[in-house]
Design a protein around this motif. Structure first.
Motif, PDB file in Angstrom:
ATOM      1  N   GLN A   3       0.741  -1.157   0.023  1.00  0.00           N
ATOM      2  CA  GLN A   3       0.083   0.013  -0.037  1.00  0.00           C
ATOM      3  C   GLN A   3       0.762   1.345   0.009  1.00  0.00           C
ATOM      4  N   GLU A   4       0.406   2.274  -0.644  1.00  0.00           N
ATOM      5  CA  GLU A   4       1.070   3.391  -0.499  1.00  0.00           C
ATOM      6  C   GLU A   4       0.749   4.157   0.685  1.00  0.00           C
ATOM      7  N   PRO A   5       1.805   4.887   1.227  1.00  0.00           N
ATOM      8  CA  PRO A   5       1.814   5.426   2.650  1.00  0.00           C
ATOM      9  C   PRO A   5       0.702   6.531   2.560  1.00  0.00           C
ATOM     10  N   ALA A   6       0.077   6.989   3.694  1.00  0.00           N
ATOM     11  CA  ALA A   6      -0.792   8.233   3.783  1.00  0.00           C
ATOM     12  C   ALA A   6       0.298   9.550   3.382  1.00  0.00           C
ATOM     13  N   ARG A   7      -0.542  10.164   2.625  1.00  0.00           N
ATOM     14  CA  ARG A   7       0.333  11.422   2.425  1.00  0.00           C
ATOM     15  C   ARG A   7      -0.471  12.553   2.252  1.00  0.00           C
ATOM     16  N   PRO A   8      -0.153  13.646   2.873  1.00  0.00           N
ATOM     17  CA  PRO A   8      -1.113  14.909   2.586  1.00  0.00           C
ATOM     18  C   PRO A   8      -0.980  15.599   1.312  1.00  0.00           C
ATOM     19  N   VAL A   9      -2.081  16.040   0.847  1.00  0.00           N
ATOM     20  CA  VAL A   9      -1.988  16.499  -0.646  1.00  0.00           C
ATOM     21  C   VAL A   9      -1.838  17.928  -0.299  1.00  0.00           C
ATOM     22  N   SER A  10      -0.906  18.896  -1.137  1.00  0.00           N
ATOM     23  CA  SER A  10      -0.993  20.223  -0.735  1.00  0.00           C
ATOM     24  C   SER A  10      -2.280  20.731  -1.002  1.00  0.00           C
ATOM     25  N   GLU A  11      -2.578  21.758   0.006  1.00  0.00           N
ATOM     26  CA  GLU A  11      -3.735  22.489   0.296  1.00  0.00           C
ATOM     27  C   GLU A  11      -5.190  21.281   0.548  1.00  0.00           C
ATOM     28  N   GLY A  12      -5.027  20.302   1.064  1.00  0.00           N
ATOM     29  CA  GLY A  12      -6.040  19.109   0.848  1.00  0.00           C
ATOM     30  C   GLY A  12      -6.041  18.307   2.019  1.00  0.00           C
ATOM     31  N   GLY A  13      -6.692  17.224   1.901  1.00  0.00           N
ATOM     32  CA  GLY A  13      -6.873  16.118   2.940  1.00  0.00           C
ATOM     33  C   GLY A  13      -5.713  15.355   2.606  1.00  0.00           C
ATOM     34  N   VAL A  14      -5.745  14.145   3.509  1.00  0.00           N
ATOM     35  CA  VAL A  14      -4.844  13.030   3.226  1.00  0.00           C
ATOM     36  C   VAL A  14      -5.440  12.020   2.243  1.00  0.00           C
ATOM     37  N   VAL A  15      -4.680  11.144   1.449  1.00  0.00           N
ATOM     38  CA  VAL A  15      -4.911  10.367   0.480  1.00  0.00           C
ATOM     39  C   VAL A  15      -4.201   9.073   0.961  1.00  0.00           C
ATOM     40  N   THR A  16      -4.961   7.923   1.050  1.00  0.00           N
ATOM     41  CA  THR A  16      -4.373   6.747   1.843  1.00  0.00           C
ATOM     42  C   THR A  16      -4.997   5.461   1.302  1.00  0.00           C
ATOM     43  N   GLU A  17      -4.080   4.375   1.426  1.00  0.00           N
ATOM     44  CA  GLU A  17      -4.817   3.035   1.029  1.00  0.00           C
ATOM     45  C   GLU A  17      -4.878   2.357   2.457  1.00  0.00           C
ATOM     46  N   ASP A  18      -4.455   3.039   3.365  1.00  0.00           N
ATOM     47  CA  ASP A  18      -4.303   2.317   4.771  1.00  0.00           C
ATOM     48  C   ASP A  18      -5.366   2.808   5.594  1.00  0.00           C
ATOM     49  N   ALA A  19      -6.283   1.929   5.986  1.00  0.00           N
ATOM     50  CA  ALA A  19      -7.471   2.097   6.875  1.00  0.00           C
ATOM     51  C   ALA A  19      -7.210   2.811   8.186  1.00  0.00           C
ATOM     52  N   ALA A 102      -6.029   6.006 -12.619  1.00  0.00           N
ATOM     53  CA  ALA A 102      -7.129   7.008 -12.872  1.00  0.00           C
ATOM     54  C   ALA A 102      -7.661   7.240 -11.646  1.00  0.00           C
ATOM     55  N   SER A 103      -7.927   6.258 -10.659  1.00  0.00           N
ATOM     56  CA  SER A 103      -8.720   6.252  -9.321  1.00  0.00           C
ATOM     57  C   SER A 103      -7.696   7.306  -8.457  1.00  0.00           C
ATOM     58  N   ARG A 104      -6.515   6.694  -8.455  1.00  0.00           N
ATOM     59  CA  ARG A 104      -5.491   7.568  -7.769  1.00  0.00           C
ATOM     60  C   ARG A 104      -5.393   8.928  -8.138  1.00  0.00           C
ATOM     61  N   ALA A 105      -5.368   9.296  -9.251  1.00  0.00           N
ATOM     62  CA  ALA A 105      -5.413  10.709  -9.755  1.00  0.00           C
ATOM     63  C   ALA A 105      -6.627  11.415  -9.347  1.00  0.00           C
ATOM     64  N   PHE A 106      -7.855  10.778  -9.350  1.00  0.00           N
ATOM     65  CA  PHE A 106      -9.026  11.254  -9.008  1.00  0.00           C
ATOM     66  C   PHE A 106      -9.092  11.461  -7.503  1.00  0.00           C
ATOM     67  N   ALA A 107      -8.483  10.674  -6.633  1.00  0.00           N
ATOM     68  CA  ALA A 107      -8.431  10.868  -5.085  1.00  0.00           C
ATOM     69  C   ALA A 107      -7.474  11.886  -4.880  1.00  0.00           C
ATOM     70  N   ARG A 108      -6.336  12.096  -5.406  1.00  0.00           N
ATOM     71  CA  ARG A 108      -5.461  13.310  -5.193  1.00  0.00           C
ATOM     72  C   ARG A 108      -6.114  14.826  -5.547  1.00  0.00           C
ATOM     73  N   ASN A 109      -6.815  14.585  -6.663  1.00  0.00           N
ATOM     74  CA  ASN A 109      -7.898  15.864  -7.241  1.00  0.00           C
ATOM     75  C   ASN A 109      -8.817  16.159  -6.220  1.00  0.00           C
ATOM     76  N   ILE A 110      -9.645  15.261  -5.658  1.00  0.00           N
ATOM     77  CA  ILE A 110     -10.650  15.433  -4.722  1.00  0.00           C
ATOM     78  C   ILE A 110     -10.317  15.671  -3.541  1.00  0.00           C
ATOM     79  N   ALA A 111      -8.955  15.592  -3.003  1.00  0.00           N
ATOM     80  CA  ALA A 111      -8.577  15.854  -1.650  1.00  0.00           C
ATOM     81  C   ALA A 111      -8.432  17.149  -1.588  1.00  0.00           C
ATOM     82  N   VAL A 112      -8.308  18.059  -2.355  1.00  0.00           N
ATOM     83  CA  VAL A 112      -8.291  19.381  -2.355  1.00  0.00           C
ATOM     84  C   VAL A 112      -9.322  20.101  -1.548  1.00  0.00           C
ATOM     85  N   THR A 113     -10.487  19.178  -1.278  1.00  0.00           N
ATOM     86  CA  THR A 113     -11.762  19.526  -0.446  1.00  0.00           C
ATOM     87  C   THR A 113     -11.348  19.477   0.817  1.00  0.00           C
TER      88      THR A 113
END
Length: 168
Positions: A3-19, A102-113
């Motif tokens: 799994q990719e580690p949790a990482r903060p997205v600049s000016e957004g929330g965390v995107v992770t595969e780790d529950a 594509a799902s990971r890219a969408f997640a990174r983009n939606i994390a700006v919320t």
């Protein structure tokens, strides 16, 4: 599968595969939004603040990302959503293909919320949703309209079962 580690997205929330990391970003729980990303539609599902059960929501038409994000932000505001769970369509061997990327890219983009995002393995979600809908004698036409939202509910239920049960 690593799994990719949790990482903060600049000016957004965390995107992770780790529950566990996602759970840590939501110390007080809260309602969650589940998404099943298709090429033409986005299935939605919601769960209660106590993470007991997921229910299918609307199926949104997919368009340009700005429009998709605005529709998702409206749903989040209306339901007071605290986090988003997005289905991650891995290959059967656990590897990531173009749809997973594509799902990971969408997640990174939606994390700006600003909401934390959990990517959740969805390998069997659509199959399970279709099986359940057939079992309830849902017509083929209704299944076609509702399949993505039912798949989103299965994705979200799997995630909240893990989150609420504490099995990481």
């Amino acid at each position: 599968m690593e799994q990719e580690p949790a990482r903060p997205v600049s000016e957004g929330g965390v995107v992770t595969e780790d529950a566990a990391a996602f759970r840590g970003a939501l110390p007080d729980g809260g309602a969650l939004l589940g998404l099943d990303l298709g090429t033409r539609t986005i299935g939605t599902a919601f769960c209660d603040a106590g993470w007991s059960f997921a229910t299918a929501g609307k199926t949104l038409p997919r368009g340009k990302f700005a429009r998709d994000r605005a529709a998702i932000e409206t749903l989040c505001a209306h339901r007071r959503v605290r986090g988003i769970v997005i289905g991650l369509p891995l290959n059967m061997d656990g590897s990531a293909g173009p749809r997973a990327q594509a799902s990971r890219a969408f997640a990174r983009n939606i994390a700006v919320t600003g909401l934390p995002v959990l990517l959740w393995d969805e390998r069997w979600s659509t199959t399970a949703a279709e099986r359940d809908m057939i079992a309830t004698d849902t017509s083929r036409r209704k299944r076609a309209k509702r399949i993505d939202s039912h798949a989103a509910a299965i994705i979200l239920q799997g995630a909240i079962d893990r989150l609420a049960g504490g099995l990481f």
